[in-house]
Design an enzyme around this catalytic site. Structure first.
Site, short mmCIF file in Angstrom:
data_model
loop_
_atom_site.label_atom_id
_atom_site.label_comp_id
_atom_site.label_asym_id
_atom_site.label_seq_id
_atom_site.Cartn_x
_atom_site.Cartn_y
_atom_site.Cartn_z
N VAL B 99 0.88 -1.17 0.00
CA VAL B 99 0.00 0.00 0.00
C VAL B 99 0.91 1.22 0.00
O VAL B 99 1.92 1.25 0.71
CB VAL B 99 -0.90 0.03 1.26
CG1 VAL B 99 -1.77 1.28 1.26
CG2 VAL B 99 -1.76 -1.23 1.34
N CYS B 100 0.57 2.20 -0.83
CA CYS B 100 1.24 3.50 -0.79
C CYS B 100 2.74 3.31 -1.07
O CYS B 100 3.10 2.55 -1.96
CB CYS B 100 0.97 4.16 0.57
SG CYS B 100 1.30 5.93 0.65
N THR B 101 3.61 3.95 -0.29
CA THR B 101 5.05 3.83 -0.54
C THR B 101 5.62 2.49 -0.08
O THR B 101 6.84 2.29 -0.18
CB THR B 101 5.81 5.00 0.14
OG1 THR B 101 5.34 5.12 1.49
CG2 THR B 101 5.53 6.29 -0.60
N GLY B 102 4.78 1.59 0.38
CA GLY B 102 5.23 0.22 0.58
C GLY B 102 5.76 -0.37 -0.72
O GLY B 102 6.64 -1.25 -0.71
N ALA B 149 -2.43 2.21 -4.52
CA ALA B 149 -2.02 3.62 -4.54
C ALA B 149 -1.91 4.14 -3.10
O ALA B 149 -1.68 3.38 -2.16
CB ALA B 149 -3.02 4.41 -5.38
#
Lengths: 213, 213
Positions: B99-102, B149
């Site tokens: 998720v996200c910047t993961g 995202a």
């Protein structure tokens, strides 16, 4: 803006964390995760534990109170220490808010008497028995009391609150920062639109988990 | 279904808790909040702390890996212990997700080389520099790798995953249980539709917080 978020064993983690993710981004916001005791709190979300950083009597005059839901709220309905704190804090808040079955706690504290309020769709009858006027909307505002529907609705409620407290530009910046452009893969988030057999299944599963009062 | 969720200082709480709130409701799911050390983890979400219940070497073969984002990911990009664990676990997962910047962490581990992937809209260039093909969609699936995202998109991703793992009825029941019927008060959740001055403001605020690498 001092924001007290009540945490307790059996809370639904997303009820607290959805709004927290929005509210900490308000410039000047200070979140206080507040529980009966300082220390780890067992959520009902998998084995997830979160921390209470403050005890009730350390947080006496927050600008905003947020009460999340979860099956753990049922115990709070008869917990006079918690209900007294909620009542006392409510006297001075700018906004008193709840997510999901957190509204049952506000109602048990007498704060929703005669007011329109929402909560998890499965608990609207109980909300009425506790003195509120159940209103099946996503976010319901009555004076300084704002209640939100089930679990994920806390994100929507918190964006409303951010707009009221800090203006629409700030609220929109927060929405963009958390990329809140929801695209659920199904249209099953409301009992009006989910397939009937899915509604029945969720109703039965929730009834089976309901703790005795 | 054993689901490992990586937790680390500076994670965005909603990145982990949004999916967790969906995934723990899959029948038979077991969530493992896994960190470099067991104990409290400081999220970037206000002062919220969550617990790591397991150390990396205790979780060796989860069915699902989920890597959340947050500014804390930047440190992980050079943390060989974490990257080695991600690579090793990925060899046996059914699904490797972020998720996200993961997704930056998955990319730094080499897992996204040449694959289409998404992440927070502000970090798509960096995702490309780390070897992925940046793809600005809400949820991107490439074989067994699923990236989502920014922040709140993890809820949508987890519902997709629930449907794949347990069927559409289960996924819809979970959506209904968490009343995920989003009604954001603004249409500002995507850089394509938020007002330009809001986009500029979020971009500048994020750049100012970006830690040196």
């Amino acid at each position: 803006v001092e924001i007290a978020i009540l945490v307790f064993d059996g809370l639904t983690a997303l009820d607290a964390v959805g709004p927290a993710e929005v509210l900490w981004r308000i410039p000047g916001a200070e979140l206080r995760f507040t529980g009966k005791e300082r220390g780890p709190v067992q959520t009902e979300t998998g084995p997830l534990r979160v921390f209470a950083d403050h005890e009730l009597d350390e947080v006496t005059a927050p600008d905003v109170l947020l009460v999340p839901g979860g099956f753990g709220t049922r115990r709070l309905l008869a917990d006079e220490a918690v209900l007294d704190w909620v009542r006392s804090v409510h006297e001075r808040t700018r906004w008193t808010t709840s997510v999901c079955t957190g509204s049952l706690v506000l109602a048990a504290a007498g704060i929703l008497d005669g007011l329109r309020a929402t909560g998890h769709w499965l608990q609207m009858e109980r909300l009425g028995r506790l003195g509120a006027t159940p209103t099946p909307e996503r976010v319901v505002r009555e004076g300084k009391v704002i209640t939100a529907a089930g679990v994920s609705s806390g994100i929507d409620m918190a964006l409303h609150l951010a707009a009221i407290e800090a203006g629409e530009d700030v609220a929109q910046a927060i929405q963009l920062a958390i990329e809140y452009d929801p695209q659920p893969p199904f249209d099953a988030g409301s009992p009006d639109r989910a397939p009937a057999h899915v509604v029945d299944q969720v109703r039965a599963a929730a009834a089976a988990r309901e703790p005795p009062l």
